[in-house]
Design a protein around this motif. Sequence first.
Motif, PDB file in Angstrom:
ATOM      1  N   ARG A   8       0.830  -1.216   0.000  1.00 34.21           N
ATOM      2  CA  ARG A   8       0.000   0.000   0.000  1.00 34.21           C
ATOM      3  C   ARG A   8       0.860   1.259   0.000  1.00 34.21           C
ATOM      4  O   ARG A   8       0.525   2.244  -0.659  1.00 34.21           O
ATOM      5  CB  ARG A   8      -0.933  -0.005   1.197  1.00 34.21           C
ATOM      6  N   GLN A  42       2.097   1.699  -3.507  1.00 34.66           N
ATOM      7  CA  GLN A  42       1.011   2.188  -4.358  1.00 34.66           C
ATOM      8  C   GLN A  42       0.840   3.690  -4.174  1.00 34.66           C
ATOM      9  O   GLN A  42       0.621   4.419  -5.136  1.00 34.66           O
ATOM     10  CB  GLN A  42      -0.292   1.455  -4.031  1.00 34.66           C
ATOM     11  N   GLY A  43       0.962   4.142  -2.919  1.00 34.83           N
ATOM     12  CA  GLY A  43       0.883   5.576  -2.647  1.00 34.83           C
ATOM     13  C   GLY A  43       1.997   6.346  -3.334  1.00 34.83           C
ATOM     14  O   GLY A  43       1.769   7.424  -3.889  1.00 34.83           O
ATOM     15  N   ALA A  79       3.344   5.492  -6.054  1.00 37.37           N
ATOM     16  CA  ALA A  79       3.072   5.403  -7.495  1.00 37.37           C
ATOM     17  C   ALA A  79       1.853   6.237  -7.881  1.00 37.37           C
ATOM     18  O   ALA A  79       1.313   6.080  -8.966  1.00 37.37           O
ATOM     19  CB  ALA A  79       2.863   3.947  -7.892  1.00 37.37           C
ATOM     20  N   ASP A  80       1.429   7.131  -6.987  1.00 37.76           N
ATOM     21  CA  ASP A  80       0.281   8.018  -7.219  1.00 37.76           C
ATOM     22  C   ASP A  80      -1.030   7.246  -7.312  1.00 37.76           C
ATOM     23  O   ASP A  80      -1.931   7.616  -8.046  1.00 37.76           O
ATOM     24  CB  ASP A  80       0.495   8.890  -8.460  1.00 37.76           C
ATOM     25  N   ASN A  81      -1.108   6.170  -6.574  1.00 34.23           N
ATOM     26  CA  ASN A  81      -2.343   5.395  -6.467  1.00 34.23           C
ATOM     27  C   ASN A  81      -2.653   5.265  -4.973  1.00 34.23           C
ATOM     28  O   ASN A  81      -2.673   4.171  -4.423  1.00 34.23           O
ATOM     29  CB  ASN A  81      -2.166   4.022  -7.121  1.00 34.23           C
ATOM     30  N   ASP A  89      -4.460   4.997  -1.624  1.00 32.00           N
ATOM     31  CA  ASP A  89      -5.728   4.527  -1.069  1.00 32.00           C
ATOM     32  C   ASP A  89      -5.690   4.820   0.431  1.00 32.00           C
ATOM     33  O   ASP A  89      -5.272   3.988   1.229  1.00 32.00           O
ATOM     34  CB  ASP A  89      -5.912   3.032  -1.342  1.00 32.00           C
ATOM     35  N   HIS A 144      -2.512  11.014   2.734  1.00 32.06           N
ATOM     36  CA  HIS A 144      -2.521  11.461   1.337  1.00 32.06           C
ATOM     37  C   HIS A 144      -1.413  12.496   1.115  1.00 32.06           C
ATOM     38  O   HIS A 144      -0.607  12.370   0.180  1.00 32.06           O
ATOM     39  CB  HIS A 144      -3.888  12.042   0.989  1.00 32.06           C
ATOM     40  N   ARG A 146       6.751  11.637  -2.844  1.00 30.45           N
ATOM     41  CA  ARG A 146       6.949  11.630  -4.304  1.00 30.45           C
ATOM     42  C   ARG A 146       7.676  12.892  -4.746  1.00 30.45           C
ATOM     43  O   ARG A 146       8.579  12.834  -5.569  1.00 30.45           O
ATOM     44  CB  ARG A 146       5.601  11.531  -5.025  1.00 30.45           C
TER      45      ARG A 146
END
Length: 146
Positions: free
Chosen positions: A18, A21-22, A24-26, A28, A62, A69
Motif C-alpha cells: 500500500r 502504491q501511494g 506510485a500516485d495510487n 488509497d 494522502h 513523491r
Amino acid sequence: MSKRIDEIRDFFARYEDRANQGLADNIDEVALASNFTDCFIAANPSGVACGKNDERLRSQLHQGYIFYREIGIKRFEIDDMAITCLDEYHDMVRVRWHSIYVDKEEKMGRIDFDVIYLLHITCEGPKIFGYITGDEMGALKERGLI
C-alpha cells in the motif's frame, strides 16, 4: 504462534504494498488508515503525539505520499523484521526498512531506517496502535532531499 507470525508478516507485506502504491500516485487512504486502531500514538525525536483514525489521518496520509513523491522517494522496502509477542493480544515489531530515492541531480540513493510498531491483534487481524521512528527529517536533509 507460527500462524500469528505469518499473519503479522502478511500484514506488513500488505502495508509495504500500500505504501508503494501511494508512491506510485495510487493512494488509497482508506486502505492505509485501515492498518491503524481507532486511536494510536506516534513517537519520534520531536516528541509523542496521539492520533485518531479519522478523516484528518486519511488526509495526512494522502499529503505524506505526495510529499515523498515530490522529494524523490520511489520505493519503500522491508529488509527484515523482529517480532516480539508481548501477550495474547499485543506484539512489538521492529521493521528494518529502506527507501529508494532519486535526488535533484538524478542520482539514486538509499536510506535505511527502523520503525518499531506496537500491534493489537483483533478479530480483523493486526492493527497498529503505536509506532516509534527515528529522525526521518534529519535523514532526508542529510541527503539533500529537503
